[in-house]
Scaffold this motif. Structure first.
Motif, short mmCIF file in Angstrom:
data_model
loop_
_atom_site.label_atom_id
_atom_site.label_comp_id
_atom_site.label_asym_id
_atom_site.label_seq_id
_atom_site.Cartn_x
_atom_site.Cartn_y
_atom_site.Cartn_z
N ASN A 14 0.84 -1.19 0.00
CA ASN A 14 0.00 0.00 0.00
C ASN A 14 0.87 1.24 0.00
OD1 ASN A 14 -2.82 -1.08 0.44
ND2 ASN A 14 -1.74 -2.05 2.13
N GLU A 15 0.48 2.24 -0.79
CA GLU A 15 1.15 3.55 -0.78
C GLU A 15 0.65 4.30 0.44
OE1 GLU A 15 3.25 5.35 -2.80
OE2 GLU A 15 3.61 3.76 -4.24
N VAL A 16 1.55 4.72 1.32
CA VAL A 16 1.15 5.40 2.55
C VAL A 16 1.89 6.74 2.69
CG1 VAL A 16 1.04 5.21 5.07
CG2 VAL A 16 0.74 3.17 3.67
N LYS A 17 1.11 7.77 2.99
CA LYS A 17 1.66 9.12 3.21
C LYS A 17 0.98 9.71 4.44
CE LYS A 17 2.18 9.87 -1.74
NZ LYS A 17 1.71 10.61 -2.90
N ILE A 18 1.73 10.53 5.17
CA ILE A 18 1.16 11.27 6.29
C ILE A 18 1.11 12.74 5.89
CG2 ILE A 18 1.45 11.95 8.70
CD1 ILE A 18 2.90 9.27 9.12
N HIS A 19 -0.08 13.33 5.91
CA HIS A 19 -0.25 14.74 5.58
C HIS A 19 -0.37 15.52 6.89
CE1 HIS A 19 -0.60 13.65 1.43
NE2 HIS A 19 -1.65 12.90 1.67
N VAL A 20 0.42 16.58 7.00
CA VAL A 20 0.50 17.38 8.22
C VAL A 20 -0.18 18.72 7.97
CG1 VAL A 20 2.08 18.40 9.91
CG2 VAL A 20 2.70 16.26 8.76
N TYR A 21 -1.02 19.13 8.94
CA TYR A 21 -1.78 20.37 8.84
C TYR A 21 -1.58 21.20 10.10
CZ TYR A 21 -4.49 17.67 5.40
OH TYR A 21 -4.88 16.89 4.35
N ASP A 22 -1.66 22.53 9.98
CA ASP A 22 -1.75 23.39 11.15
C ASP A 22 -3.12 23.20 11.77
OD1 ASP A 22 0.80 24.62 11.11
OD2 ASP A 22 0.13 26.05 9.60
N LEU A 23 -3.20 23.32 13.09
CA LEU A 23 -4.48 23.11 13.79
C LEU A 23 -5.52 24.17 13.50
CD1 LEU A 23 -3.43 21.82 17.31
CD2 LEU A 23 -4.57 20.57 15.49
N LEU A 24 -5.09 25.38 13.20
CA LEU A 24 -6.03 26.46 12.89
C LEU A 24 -5.76 27.00 11.50
CD1 LEU A 24 -5.93 28.58 16.19
CD2 LEU A 24 -7.67 26.92 15.50
N THR A 25 -6.82 27.38 10.80
CA THR A 25 -6.64 28.01 9.50
C THR A 25 -6.21 29.45 9.71
OG1 THR A 25 -8.96 28.67 9.40
CG2 THR A 25 -8.38 26.56 8.38
N GLN A 26 -5.50 29.99 8.72
CA GLN A 26 -5.00 31.37 8.83
C GLN A 26 -6.12 32.40 8.95
OE1 GLN A 26 -1.55 32.74 6.61
NE2 GLN A 26 -1.40 30.68 5.73
N ASP A 27 -7.30 32.07 8.42
CA ASP A 27 -8.40 33.04 8.45
C ASP A 27 -9.27 32.92 9.71
OD1 ASP A 27 -9.57 30.63 7.80
OD2 ASP A 27 -10.67 31.39 6.07
N CYS A 28 -8.87 32.08 10.67
CA CYS A 28 -9.63 31.89 11.91
C CYS A 28 -9.58 33.17 12.76
CB CYS A 28 -9.04 30.71 12.68
SG CYS A 28 -9.98 30.33 14.18
N MET A 29 -10.75 33.62 13.18
CA MET A 29 -10.86 34.84 13.99
C MET A 29 -11.56 34.49 15.31
SD MET A 29 -9.62 37.21 12.01
CE MET A 29 -10.25 38.84 12.17
N VAL A 30 -11.21 35.23 16.36
CA VAL A 30 -11.88 35.10 17.65
C VAL A 30 -12.55 36.43 17.95
CG1 VAL A 30 -11.55 34.78 20.12
CG2 VAL A 30 -10.26 33.38 18.53
N GLU A 31 -13.86 36.34 18.21
CA GLU A 31 -14.61 37.55 18.52
C GLU A 31 -14.27 38.00 19.95
OE1 GLU A 31 -19.21 39.12 18.73
OE2 GLU A 31 -18.77 37.18 17.82
N MET A 32 -13.96 39.29 20.09
CA MET A 32 -13.65 39.86 21.39
C MET A 32 -14.64 41.00 21.66
SD MET A 32 -9.51 39.72 21.23
CE MET A 32 -9.30 39.65 23.00
N PRO A 33 -15.82 40.65 22.18
CA PRO A 33 -16.89 41.64 22.32
C PRO A 33 -16.54 42.79 23.26
CG PRO A 33 -17.53 39.53 23.29
CD PRO A 33 -16.21 39.34 22.63
N TYR A 34 -15.75 42.54 24.28
CA TYR A 34 -15.41 43.62 25.22
C TYR A 34 -14.51 44.67 24.59
CZ TYR A 34 -17.43 40.45 28.60
OH TYR A 34 -18.29 39.63 29.26
N LEU A 35 -13.75 44.26 23.59
CA LEU A 35 -12.90 45.21 22.87
C LEU A 35 -13.53 45.64 21.55
CD1 LEU A 35 -9.44 43.49 23.45
CD2 LEU A 35 -10.41 45.43 24.69
#
Length: 111
Positions: A14-35
């Motif tokens: 079997n052809e086997v490969k391991i693909h590695v990814y960052d846990l978060l996408t670059q466009d991920c945003m966190v809402e900061m309502p107090y600011l």
């Protein structure tokens, strides 16, 4: 074995490969309502993970590709894509692709 009646396992390649990814996408945003703003956590995470990667570490998601199908495990907002799921190689939903480790052709035993 014809002498003992013992069955030998069938070897398969079997052809086997391991693909590695960052846990978060670059466009991920966190809402900061107090600011009253959105914080670009994905871009910050990418910068930190780039530095960690240079040092040989980091926080990653991986998928294992076997014969052209990628298998992965993770939580996701996409219907049917949480737990163990399959996807197009190098396109695991919700993660940014980083690198591939090609393990080549591996012999496996079918039982």
């Amino acid at each position: 074995d014809p002498m003992t009646g013992e069955e030998f396992p069938v070897l398969q390649t079997n052809e086997v490969k391991i693909h590695v990814y960052d846990l978060l996408t670059q466009d991920c945003m966190v809402e900061m309502p107090y600011l009253n703003c959105n914080f670009p956590i994905g871009r910050c995470f990418k910068a930190v993970n780039d530095g960690c990667n240079y040092l040989g570490t980091g926080a990653y998601h991986v998928g294992v590709e076997v014969n052209g199908v990628e298998y992965a495990y993770g939580g996701n907002n996409i219907q049917g894509m949480s737990g163990i799921f399959t996807c197009i190689p190098k396109e695991s939903p919700g993660y940014d692709y980083r690198d591939t480790i090609d393990l080549g052709k591996l012999h496996t035993t079918k039982r």
